[in-house]
Design an enzyme around this catalytic site. Sequence first.
Site, PDB file in Angstrom:
ATOM      1  CG  HIS A 149      -0.352  -4.570   5.283  1.00 10.14           C
ATOM      2  ND1 HIS A 149      -1.231  -4.163   4.348  1.00 10.14           N
ATOM      3  CD2 HIS A 149       0.298  -5.719   4.870  1.00 10.14           C
ATOM      4  CE1 HIS A 149      -0.922  -4.990   3.765  1.00 10.14           C
ATOM      5  NE2 HIS A 149       0.066  -5.724   3.487  1.00 10.14           N
ATOM      6  CB  SER A 150       1.713   0.908   9.580  1.00  8.52           C
ATOM      7  OG  SER A 150       1.975   2.008   7.754  1.00  8.52           O
ATOM      8  CD  GLU A 169      -2.434  -3.711   9.486  1.00 12.52           C
ATOM      9  OE1 GLU A 169      -1.575  -2.235   9.773  1.00 12.52           O
ATOM     10  OE2 GLU A 169      -3.213  -3.758   8.332  1.00 12.52           O
ATOM     11  NE  ARG A 228      -3.841   4.393   3.448  1.00 19.20           N
ATOM     12  CZ  ARG A 228      -4.592   4.500   3.539  1.00 19.20           C
ATOM     13  NH1 ARG A 228      -5.584   5.743   3.185  1.00 19.20           N
ATOM     14  NH2 ARG A 228      -5.744   3.451   3.823  1.00 19.20           N
ATOM     15  CD  GLU A 229      -0.409   0.128   4.622  1.00 21.23           C
ATOM     16  OE1 GLU A 229       0.255  -1.016   4.595  1.00 21.23           O
ATOM     17  OE2 GLU A 229      -1.420  -0.147   4.500  1.00 21.23           O
ATOM     18  CG  HIS A 264      -2.007  -1.243   1.157  1.00 24.66           C
ATOM     19  ND1 HIS A 264      -2.351  -1.706   1.992  1.00 24.66           N
ATOM     20  CD2 HIS A 264      -2.360  -1.564  -0.569  1.00 24.66           C
ATOM     21  CE1 HIS A 264      -3.342  -2.439   1.821  1.00 24.66           C
ATOM     22  NE2 HIS A 264      -3.511  -2.557   0.902  1.00 24.66           N
TER      23      HIS A 264
END
Length: 318
Positions: free
Chosen positions: A196-197, A272, A75-76, A73
């Site tokens: 991920h975040s 995450e 933006r991560e 993703h």
Amino acid sequence: MNLDRTSIFKQYLSQEEVNQYLADLVQNYANKIEIFSRASSYEGREILSVRISPDVQRKHSGRSCILIDAGIHAREWITISVALYVIHQLVERDAINSRLLRNFDWIILPLLNPDGYEFSREHNKMWRKTRRPLGVSRCIGVDCNRNFNVSWGIGIPRSCSLLFRGERPFSEQETRNVRDIFRKIRPNCQFYLSMHSYAKAILYPRAYSRTLPINWKHQHEVAQAGANAILRATGQKYRCGSASSILNFAVGGSSIDYAHDIEKIPFALVMEIASKGFHPPKANISRICDETWIGIQAMVMQMAISPKVSFTRSKTTL
């Protein structure tokens, strides 16, 4: 391009700088790291993965391997920093991390979605998808983590949505690249970890259903080992569980479900990262990387002693 190696974990690198760092490592540590795969994004950016091994000169060592990816993703941003930190630890600090290299090769793809990442850096911090135009809809991009060929029909069909799954499975060059990496490393891959975040959770299959894999208890033990190690070291709490139960909604086409159900990777997890945002302040990057690395080490050590269970789709549910 001159890359200041002393500030790598004090800033967010551009896609070009990420690849420069990898090239520098390959040049300086040719006995430890090599470029494992090269692919191109929709906009023509080079996507690199690396292989780290004490036996890197042997192209077909037959060793078990671990695959880590980040930046699925756009933006991560913090996930890319963490992936580079893992590479740094395994290559530049290999003496103190030798136990993690004893039994495994590491394949690391630190920037899966470079077009989206650069667009997020330069134009829209919250951009999530790829950057391929979607024809008559005049919308752009696909959520890579909805685009894998596993229960793909679950998901949002609206092409302008940030969660758009694509017109078909593997419509994106970026997800096809991950599929091709899986095909190169099977059946030796034992552990897949997608970064991920920022939900403070470690998740295992399945995302598309509350139905659990037959080896879910062993996957939970691996996730919990990472969470416990972080809690002891830093006080940071992570939740552990299946993706559908923790997120409380079904997601089709995810990379962990594809890895586990289709490519038969025994352990397939999402981490995450606890980062309080997709792009936390630069002053926090090093601390977050170090904290996450503690969890990754613990998960790998737990995975190494877990039974290698053969598995199929299971009727066990939450």
